[in-house]
Motif scaffolding. Structure first.
Motif, mmCIF file in Angstrom:
data_model
loop_
_atom_site.group_PDB
_atom_site.id
_atom_site.type_symbol
_atom_site.label_atom_id
_atom_site.label_comp_id
_atom_site.label_asym_id
_atom_site.label_seq_id
_atom_site.Cartn_x
_atom_site.Cartn_y
_atom_site.Cartn_z
ATOM 1 N N PRO A 1 19.546 4.762 -12.965
ATOM 2 C CA PRO A 1 18.394 4.172 -12.269
ATOM 3 C C PRO A 1 17.268 3.795 -13.229
ATOM 4 N N GLY A 2 16.714 2.607 -13.030
ATOM 5 C CA GLY A 2 15.622 2.147 -13.876
ATOM 6 C C GLY A 2 14.273 2.264 -13.202
ATOM 7 N N HIS A 3 13.224 1.866 -13.912
ATOM 8 C CA HIS A 3 11.865 1.924 -13.389
ATOM 9 C C HIS A 3 11.698 0.959 -12.210
ATOM 10 N N LEU A 4 10.892 1.366 -11.252
ATOM 11 C CA LEU A 4 10.564 0.514 -10.120
ATOM 12 C C LEU A 4 9.421 -0.426 -10.489
ATOM 13 N N SER A 5 9.419 -1.582 -9.841
ATOM 14 C CA SER A 5 8.338 -2.544 -10.044
ATOM 15 C C SER A 5 7.146 -2.190 -9.148
ATOM 16 N N PRO A 6 5.987 -2.787 -9.384
ATOM 17 C CA PRO A 6 4.832 -2.533 -8.492
ATOM 18 C C PRO A 6 5.107 -2.921 -7.047
ATOM 19 N N LEU A 7 6.060 -3.837 -6.804
ATOM 20 C CA LEU A 7 6.369 -4.273 -5.438
ATOM 21 C C LEU A 7 7.429 -3.402 -4.766
ATOM 22 N N GLU A 8 7.839 -2.337 -5.450
ATOM 23 C CA GLU A 8 8.812 -1.417 -4.854
ATOM 24 C C GLU A 8 8.182 -0.080 -4.482
ATOM 25 N N ARG A 9 6.884 -0.098 -4.240
ATOM 26 C CA ARG A 9 6.211 1.114 -3.784
ATOM 27 C C ARG A 9 6.878 1.685 -2.515
ATOM 28 N N PRO A 10 7.287 0.855 -1.531
ATOM 29 C CA PRO A 10 7.942 1.427 -0.347
ATOM 30 C C PRO A 10 9.219 2.203 -0.683
ATOM 31 N N ASN A 11 9.955 1.781 -1.701
ATOM 32 C CA ASN A 11 11.162 2.494 -2.084
ATOM 33 C C ASN A 11 10.838 3.876 -2.630
ATOM 34 N N TYR A 12 9.778 3.953 -3.397
ATOM 35 C CA TYR A 12 9.292 5.236 -3.920
ATOM 36 C C TYR A 12 8.929 6.165 -2.770
ATOM 37 N N ASP A 13 8.210 5.639 -1.787
ATOM 38 C CA ASP A 13 7.807 6.455 -0.642
ATOM 39 C C ASP A 13 9.010 6.877 0.193
ATOM 40 N N PHE A 14 10.006 6.008 0.318
ATOM 41 C CA PHE A 14 11.226 6.339 1.059
ATOM 42 C C PHE A 14 11.972 7.479 0.380
ATOM 43 N N ALA A 15 12.081 7.440 -0.931
ATOM 44 C CA ALA A 15 12.751 8.521 -1.661
ATOM 45 C C ALA A 15 12.017 9.843 -1.469
ATOM 46 N N ARG A 16 10.695 9.789 -1.470
ATOM 47 C CA ARG A 16 9.911 11.007 -1.250
ATOM 48 C C ARG A 16 10.093 11.538 0.171
ATOM 49 N N TYR A 17 10.224 10.636 1.135
ATOM 50 C CA TYR A 17 10.509 11.045 2.519
ATOM 51 C C TYR A 17 11.837 11.793 2.594
ATOM 52 N N PRO B 1 0.825 -1.209 0.000
ATOM 53 C CA PRO B 1 0.000 0.000 0.000
ATOM 54 C C PRO B 1 0.864 1.265 0.000
ATOM 55 N N PRO B 2 0.299 2.411 -0.341
ATOM 56 C CA PRO B 2 1.035 3.670 -0.231
ATOM 57 C C PRO B 2 1.513 3.906 1.191
ATOM 58 N N GLY B 3 2.694 4.503 1.335
ATOM 59 C CA GLY B 3 3.262 4.755 2.645
ATOM 60 C C GLY B 3 2.687 5.984 3.320
ATOM 61 N N HIS B 4 3.175 6.242 4.529
ATOM 62 C CA HIS B 4 2.774 7.389 5.348
ATOM 63 C C HIS B 4 3.985 8.296 5.553
ATOM 64 N N PRO B 5 3.807 9.493 6.094
ATOM 65 C CA PRO B 5 4.952 10.414 6.233
ATOM 66 C C PRO B 5 6.104 9.865 7.067
ATOM 67 N N ALA B 6 5.808 9.039 8.088
ATOM 68 C CA ALA B 6 6.864 8.555 8.983
ATOM 69 C C ALA B 6 7.218 7.091 8.779
ATOM 70 N N PHE B 7 6.529 6.400 7.887
ATOM 71 C CA PHE B 7 6.796 4.968 7.712
ATOM 72 C C PHE B 7 6.181 4.455 6.426
ATOM 73 N N ASN B 8 6.662 3.283 5.978
ATOM 74 C CA ASN B 8 5.969 2.532 4.945
ATOM 75 C C ASN B 8 5.900 1.074 5.383
ATOM 76 N N TYR B 9 5.140 0.273 4.654
ATOM 77 C CA TYR B 9 4.946 -1.114 5.071
ATOM 78 C C TYR B 9 4.461 -1.931 3.889
ATOM 79 N N HIS B 10 4.630 -3.250 4.000
ATOM 80 C CA HIS B 10 3.945 -4.139 3.070
ATOM 81 C C HIS B 10 3.629 -5.445 3.782
ATOM 82 N N TRP B 11 2.693 -6.197 3.209
ATOM 83 C CA TRP B 11 2.165 -7.407 3.837
ATOM 84 C C TRP B 11 2.482 -8.637 2.995
ATOM 85 N N ILE B 12 2.698 -9.752 3.669
ATOM 86 C CA ILE B 12 2.752 -11.052 3.006
ATOM 87 C C ILE B 12 1.868 -11.998 3.806
#
Length: 382
Positions: free
Chosen positions: A358-374, A236-247
């Motif tokens: 740097p190349g395109h991120l995969s759908p499973l790298e949403r947390p990395n995108y949010d980390f860069a924005r942080y 899921p999309p991350g939050h200002p202080a954290f990101n997460y994913h589920w398995i």
């Protein structure tokens, strides 16, 4: 001129990071190589992030008795967290007020904090109690010496510290995460192992490696990879202080699913693993039966100090087979860490390449995108 050139270079990378963060996620790319290799960029991180953010230093459960302590460092500031005689946790500067030696190392238990250099010694609340021969110095007043206090708060059984007196409480910043993981009852999990390591990579490369499970089938093909199905992962999309994913899956180890005595977790929660990245450097894998974590501290652009620990949920702590399960888990985690180390050190070598791009991120790298924005949001203008 050199300082000005470094400032310009660091700002150029921050501008590139912001530009990348403005892209929609379906067109997102990895961060520029320079954010991992530039000393100027790290200096900005130290100034704008590490000097102000809450940073985890460990589990409160390891400080169980009066005098128990753990030492850590925020940027250049050594700190110590101590359980006092009233069973309260407090953090303070870990630097003697005499000739400025570091006082305590590692973890342990003390009746007093004694300087290893000249034996000045402090009570557990940081007040100077003894200073050999200093009573012969007319200008000396023992009562004027107190180790400076550092803000210290707890969240979900973790100890956090910050050098910023104006930072909002950690519980406020992580309120959304508290709600998300409430069914686990993480506060009650008990640490059963702890180690420290130094790897040859940039701290952000290791943080990003934790944040995404896209690499599991390949990098961990000799361990957990065959049991890792990409379609089972949710980012899921991350939050200002954290990101997460589920398995959500059937665990390969008994302690990966909820214990039969666990009445907190119901339905899919009994077999769901949460992977939590709490900015800037606290990374937690939380399962229904166990947890493990990394706490990172940069040592230059090319090395990262790692606090690596883990343990069990209360039900498995009470289970007679818990030790055997934990031995099996620890052996697996050691193998997984060895694979991760090879991976992140290879990435660090790669980002230095003149042709690295740097190349395109995969759908499973949403947390990395949010980390860069942080990072882009926290790094201020010069």
């Amino acid at each position: 001129m050199a300082d000005q050139t470094g400032t310009i270079a660091g700002q150029s990378l921050i501008d590139a990071l912001r530009t990348g963060g403005e892209r929609p996620f379906d067109d997102a790319r990895a961060m520029p190589p320079g954010v991992y290799t530039s000393p100027e960029f790290l200096a900005r991180e130290q100034r704008d992030i590490f000097a102000h953010e809450w940073q985890c230093v460990g589990r409160a459960s390891v400080l169980a008795a009066p005098g128990d302590y753990l030492s850590a460092q925020i940027g250049d500031q050594p700190i110590v967290v101590v359980r006092d005689e009233q069973m309260q946790l407090s953090a303070m500067s870990n630097v003697c007020l005499h000739r400025m030696s570091v006082l305590l190392e590692g973890r342990g238990n003390v009746r007093r904090i004694v300087c290893p250099y000249h034996a000045w010694n402090y009570s557990l609340d940081g007040k100077l109690k003894g200073a050999p021969m200093m009573d012969q110095q007319a200008g000396f007043c023992k009562e004027r010496y107190q180790l400076p206090a550092i803000r210290c708060e707890q969240w979900q059984g973790w100890i956090y510290v910050t050098l910023d007196n104006d930072a909002p409480p950690i519980g406020t910043q992580l309120a959304g995460l508290t709600e998300l993981i409430a069914p686990y009852g993480m506060t009650g999990y008990i640490e059963t192992f702890y180690e420290e390591h130094v790897w040859d990579t940039n701290w952000k490369i290791l943080a990003e490696n934790f944040m995404e499970s896209y690499h599991l089938p390949m990098l961990h093909r000799a361990t957990v990879g065959p049991h890792s199905k990409l379609e089972e992962m949710e980012c899921p999309p991350g939050h200002p202080a954290f990101n997460y994913h589920w398995i959500t899956k059937e665990a390969t180890l008994p302690i990966g699913n909820a214990h039969p005595d666990n009445t907190r977790l119901e339905g899919h929660w009994r077999k769901t693993t949460a992977l939590l990245a709490i900015y800037p450097t606290h990374l937690v894998t939380l399962t229904p039966g166990y947890f493990w974590y990394l706490v990172l501290q940069p040592r230059g652009v090319d090395r990262v100090h790692i606090r690596f620990g883990g343990g069990l949920s209360p039900e498995f702590i009470a289970d007679e087979e818990a030790n055997a399960h934990m031995v099996t888990l620890k052996a697996l985690l050691d193998e997984v860490n060895a694979e991760d180390r090879r991976g992140v050190e290879a990435v660090f070598r790669g980002v230095h390449a003149p042709l690295a791009k740097p190349g395109h991120l995969s759908p499973l790298e949403r947390p990395n995108y949010d980390f860069a924005r942080y990072l882009a949001a926290k790094l201020a203008q010069p």
